[in-house]
Design an enzyme around this catalytic site. Structure first.
Site, PDB file in Angstrom:
ATOM      1  N   ARG A   1     -11.940   6.081  10.028  1.00 15.92           N
ATOM      2  CA  ARG A   1     -11.546   4.682  10.076  1.00 15.92           C
ATOM      3  C   ARG A   1     -12.641   3.771   9.522  1.00 15.92           C
ATOM      4  O   ARG A   1     -12.357   2.761   8.874  1.00 15.92           O
ATOM      5  CB  ARG A   1     -11.226   4.308  11.514  1.00 15.92           C
ATOM      6  CG  ARG A   1     -10.657   2.922  11.702  1.00 15.92           C
ATOM      7  CD  ARG A   1      -9.333   2.754  11.005  1.00 15.92           C
ATOM      8  NE  ARG A   1      -8.620   1.562  11.434  1.00 15.92           N
ATOM      9  CZ  ARG A   1      -7.447   1.177  10.947  1.00 15.92           C
ATOM     10  NH1 ARG A   1      -6.867   1.896  10.017  1.00 15.92           N
ATOM     11  NH2 ARG A   1      -6.849   0.105  11.386  1.00 15.92           N
TER      12      ARG A   1
ATOM     13  N   HIS B   1      -8.065  -5.382  -0.048  1.00 21.63           N
ATOM     14  CA  HIS B   1      -6.773  -4.741   0.165  1.00 21.63           C
ATOM     15  C   HIS B   1      -6.036  -5.358   1.361  1.00 21.63           C
ATOM     16  O   HIS B   1      -4.809  -5.475   1.362  1.00 21.63           O
ATOM     17  CB  HIS B   1      -7.002  -3.243   0.382  1.00 21.63           C
ATOM     18  CG  HIS B   1      -5.747  -2.427   0.380  1.00 21.63           C
ATOM     19  ND1 HIS B   1      -4.895  -2.365  -0.697  1.00 21.63           N
ATOM     20  CD2 HIS B   1      -5.189  -1.626   1.331  1.00 21.63           C
ATOM     21  CE1 HIS B   1      -3.873  -1.562  -0.407  1.00 21.63           C
ATOM     22  NE2 HIS B   1      -4.027  -1.117   0.814  1.00 21.63           N
ATOM     23  N   ASP B   2      -6.786  -5.737   2.380  1.00 22.75           N
ATOM     24  CA  ASP B   2      -6.207  -6.344   3.578  1.00 22.75           C
ATOM     25  C   ASP B   2      -5.400  -7.609   3.279  1.00 22.75           C
ATOM     26  O   ASP B   2      -4.591  -8.038   4.118  1.00 22.75           O
ATOM     27  CB  ASP B   2      -7.310  -6.721   4.577  1.00 22.75           C
ATOM     28  CG  ASP B   2      -7.562  -5.600   5.578  1.00 22.75           C
ATOM     29  OD1 ASP B   2      -6.826  -4.597   5.527  1.00 22.75           O
ATOM     30  OD2 ASP B   2      -8.484  -5.734   6.396  1.00 22.75           O
TER      31      ASP B   2
ATOM     32  N   ASP C   1      -8.896  -6.750  -4.381  1.00 20.06           N
ATOM     33  CA  ASP C   1      -8.520  -5.438  -3.835  1.00 20.06           C
ATOM     34  C   ASP C   1      -9.155  -4.349  -4.693  1.00 20.06           C
ATOM     35  O   ASP C   1      -8.844  -4.230  -5.875  1.00 20.06           O
ATOM     36  CB  ASP C   1      -6.991  -5.317  -3.851  1.00 20.06           C
ATOM     37  CG  ASP C   1      -6.481  -4.026  -3.210  1.00 20.06           C
ATOM     38  OD1 ASP C   1      -7.299  -3.147  -2.892  1.00 20.06           O
ATOM     39  OD2 ASP C   1      -5.254  -3.916  -3.025  1.00 20.06           O
TER      40      ASP C   1
ATOM     41  N   SER D   1       0.848  -1.191   0.000  1.00 21.64           N
ATOM     42  CA  SER D   1       0.000   0.000   0.000  1.00 21.64           C
ATOM     43  C   SER D   1       0.894   1.256   0.000  1.00 21.64           C
ATOM     44  O   SER D   1       1.802   1.341  -0.816  1.00 21.64           O
ATOM     45  CB  SER D   1      -0.939  -0.069   1.212  1.00 21.64           C
ATOM     46  OG  SER D   1      -2.004   0.824   1.068  1.00 21.64           O
TER      47      SER D   1
END
Lengths: 397, 397
Positions: free
Chosen positions: B233, B361-362, B328, B163
């Site tokens: 968040r 994405h994680d 992602d 990232s």
């Protein structure tokens, strides 16, 4: 977006013209899904075109999250922008007012004239505010049926809606199958995904955590939760546009020549979002926004059939047109196909078009040749079958 | 996520063990991209494995938006969760500490010990707070080069990051081509899209419009902009997970048996987001979050070459490994391919793997067989080429 017309210019030839909203008052109590009863209520609505003698040419327009009754035409000569679906309602348009009598209302719980959080609650002497019950898609459809009764419309030639509006059309087909001859469900889904709910939850938290929200009693505190509504709208706008549309509209273009190494607006996309958010935050009611997002989250007709959507759709009797847009990632084509598959499995006649468009979810509001061709062909068939348009008549496209 | 180990259980055999962070102080001023000069600064960092006599086996870990120096191992026996990239750093793991000496730091502007908004500003006698300059990816890399000097590392065997961390690796390859032998760029992009910037802007507006933000001087007001950070968040988490991962993790499951027709938590996904947001809002610094998002927005090495990325990459000399993950949607595979295409066009050696993963994405943080196989194979080649591992040695996978 529909083109604005310049002040003092004549209205466009394909406009429904100057429109005056009307109000229908209902004093028979309405039982809601939440268990509460609304003792009486108003619905504000507009109509375009003329109801025929047989009352067989009426089309219902169901609006989306931040929509309202003003779907087409202008409220006065000074109005610069027409109603939100003017691209598709008018003489010669997808919903052709030369043939159809179009009814467009503001839903219960709205903030544009129908009974909602901004209305007076006779039980308490205050505004309804956050006390206004959480209405559902099914409640809306029940109230719309009352409006149909009032207008003497036994059966809609079609019910039509995009996004949350499409959910109302689905609900009509299941709850009042004998009262709807055709259903047009555009850019919608039979139920929200976890991600859809997640975005709604961010919007709700933004509004409810704004200190100016005052647990929904902001009006009594002479304030508005503008920060929260602005954030909610900014998040919404990201999901309405496709990544490509945002990219080609704004790219990484800067508003100024150089990076400013601060937090003032730098990128065009920031400027766009802030502007959209600011405008919305002073013109839309926060309690209405909250309950509209809940209506979206709650809609799940298959839930009472253990997730079996074809079973939920079994009562429907009308032909369906389902439309999706390739770049829509809020309610992507896969969600429309889920509905189409269920309709086929349930043995219902369904036409489906996936329109190639770069504009994301917003595409359902915009003019597009293929979208118009599919939409108007379906509506013309509806008009012919209802005998409100000669079977050999061709409408200019 | 890495498995937590139970209290009093021995540490896992493939853990780097108990780690003590160290601090490096630099008192040679650092000129920043914004034009300001940081008179002196601290960087907090951790190391795993041993530096060899030739100092040729050092690997730099660059962290992402909310990351820090604690990438692997445990700070003490009571710590239940290991560092954020423990799945890939340790003996026998992708970055094998049997061979490599791994350096992981908290970036300038961070809130975990390196100089940043929470540090004392000797010019004013206050905390830096919002006065802390907006550092860029290039500033970070310059400061990381100072750390390399301090540790006597002339050339990294590899710089590795996911990232925002991947952007730092790219910057290393262009700014210090002679100081990096291999580059691993995971789930990254050579520049943000308009949609990426839009999400960052929502996060920034959420924080900056929180009345407890006090223009960034919340510490002096003995408060924290918790509402804003929580919203930031929550939005972030939506973009870190794939729609499918969210769907299979939460679906439309309710926390209670029935809809409550109110605004308490109903759906599991709401509960998850609120919890993630609440936790983050008390543990992360808002000014740091703001400047990290700006560093993301600003990164665009091709900009000074009129958008020509291959030209920007021309100075690079090392082989690249680029990794993306199919689900992602924050930095989708297409963004990695953009980088791969540019590297090929620039004549650089590049390996590319698009890993099939449902985790969005994680996924770059998680263990995965194919990801590990590709990642460790590249790192083994790096080790062999640097002569830090016998050419015929096989590492267990």
């Amino acid at each position: 977006m529909p083109e604005s017309h310049r002040l003092n210019d004549p209205l466009p030839a394909d406009s429904v013209g100057i429109i005056t909203p009307q109000v229908a008052h209902f004093d028979t109590p309405l039982a809601l899904a939440c268990g509460k009863v609304l003792p009486d209520f108003d619905l504000v609505y507009e109509t375009y075109g003329s109801l025929n003698a047989e009352r067989s040419n009426a089309v219902l327009i169901c609006h989306a999250l931040s929509g309202h009754h003003h779907a087409a035409g202008y409220h006065n000569d000074e109005e610069r922008k027409p109603g939100w679906w003017d691209a598709h309602i008018g003489p010669g348009k997808s919903i052709d007012t030369n043939h159809f009598f179009v009814v467009s209302l503001n839903n219960l719980g709205g903030c544009h004239g129908s009974t909602g959080p901004l209305s007076h609650n006779s039980d308490t002497g205050r505004l309804w505010g956050p006390d206004f019950p959480l209405v559902t898609v099914s409640d809306w459809v029940n109230s719309q049926a009352r409006l149909a009764d009032r207008l003497g419309i036994e059966r809609w030639a079609a019910a039509v809606g995009g996004s949350l509006g499409g959910m109302q059309v689905l609900q009509w087909s299941m709850a009042f199958p004998e009262r709807i001859a055709n259903a047009v469900v555009i850019a919608a889904t039979p139920r929200l995904s976890a991600q859809n709910i997640a975005f709604n939850e961010v919007a709700r938290q933004a509004i409810r955590s704004d200190p100016d929200f005052h647990a929904g009693w902001y009006s009594e505190h002479q304030t508005l939760p503008k920060r929260g509504l602005k954030l909610a709208r900014m998040v919404g706008h990201i999901t309405y546009l496709s990544e490509d549309a945002m990219g080609s509209k704004f790219g990484r273009d800067l508003r100024t020549n150089d990076l400013n190494f601060g937090f003032d607006v730098e990128f065009q996309v920031e400027s766009y979002l802030r502007y959209q958010g600011d405008t919305f935050s002073t013109t839309f009611d926060a309690n209405t926004y909250l309950l509209m997002t809940k209506a979206l989250d709650y809609f799940d007709p298959a839930a009472r059939y253990a997730g079996n959507l074809p079973e939920a759709l079994a009562p429907a009797q009308c032909p369906f047109l389902v439309v999706s847009f390739t770049s829509d990632w809020r309610f992507p084509p896969s969600r429309s196909r889920e509905l189409v598959d269920a309709l086929i499995q349930a043995g219902k006649p369904v036409s489906y078009a996936n329109i190639d468009s770069p504009y994301g979810h917003d595409a359902f509001l915009l003019p597009d040749d293929r979208y118009h061709a599919v939409f108007s062909a379906f509506m013309q068939r509806a008009a012919k079958e209802a005998g409100i348009m000669p079977a050999n008549d061709e409408v200019t496209q």
